[in-house]
Design a protein around this motif. Sequence first.
Motif: not given
Length: 331
Positions: A59-62, A78-86, A107-109, A117-120
């Motif tokens: 729905l055009a969020k990104t 853009r950061i795709q959030c996943t369970p293994d993201l530290l 430095l991080g993104p 933060l996609d699918e935080i």
Amino acid sequence: MTFSPAPITPPELATANQTIGAIVDAVARRVVGQVRLRETMLIGLLTGGHVLLESMPGLAKTTAAESLASAIDGTFKRIQCTPDLLPSDLIGTQIYDANTGEFVTKLGPVHANFVLLDEINRSSAKTQSAMLEAMQERQTTIGGERYQLPKPFLVIATQNPIEQEGTYVLAEAQLDRFMLKDVLDYPTPREEAEILQRIDQGVFDSALEPVCHADDILHLQSLAKRVYLDPAVTEYIVSIAYVSRNPEQYLPRELAQLVQVGASPRASINFTAGARALALLHGRNHVVPEDVRNLAHRVLRHRILLGFEAEAQNVTPEQVIDAMIAAVRTP
């Protein structure tokens, strides 16, 4: 002694309207419809708040976030959030340089003007909490050193309401850090047809030229703080928050018993800042009660917690919020 900011002058208001209009037109070239989404992001940008978006995928969020960043010549990550993201994947870390025998900070993104933060809710609680310092303090701490985030800084987090497997529900304290929560709808058939036409025309293939710069946004932020807020409107905002914390005194019993937790004072603070920004977006130098009502769902839907009976009875937070607004006299 009460501090009273200088009123916005007509030339300042005209310049602000011109800048805002240019940004809106630039984003509209990429994003069809989604007027409320554009407004929500601009409110967050003008207030320094952060936005939580909930919607179905696609729905055009990104696209909207990236287009807004390009329109003001800002950096976008853009950061795709996943369970293994530290946490270090977000804020950055120290890397050992064998050539110099020293640790170098990378430095991080999150160090960008716009962070999506996609699918935080797919990231772990530890990673979610790593964003708290960045969102609230506008800084990160890496190896004991503090690093300031760029200005302006806006976090736009998304979550998918239909996929709950492998997700981590955001804690109430984390939710309260978001100034606004918006729920997006599908485009109309006409808007969807327009999207397809723009794809065929190659609208999305070329880069979006910036129409202003970060300094212009910082100036708009300073103007938003000077938008006049009448004491009667302040009392209106405080009364809404009070009703949310004492629903049994104002709402019908069947609704009041569904409310477990009301809005914190941060809701009143966000109402005040958001109403000022919304007034500026509409070309006014003063807030009207309609600005507050316009923001009610977005400010309160993630702060008013309902019990499981509400879900069983198909009662939504928006229905409860509407009842709270109706219980407060409009100034």
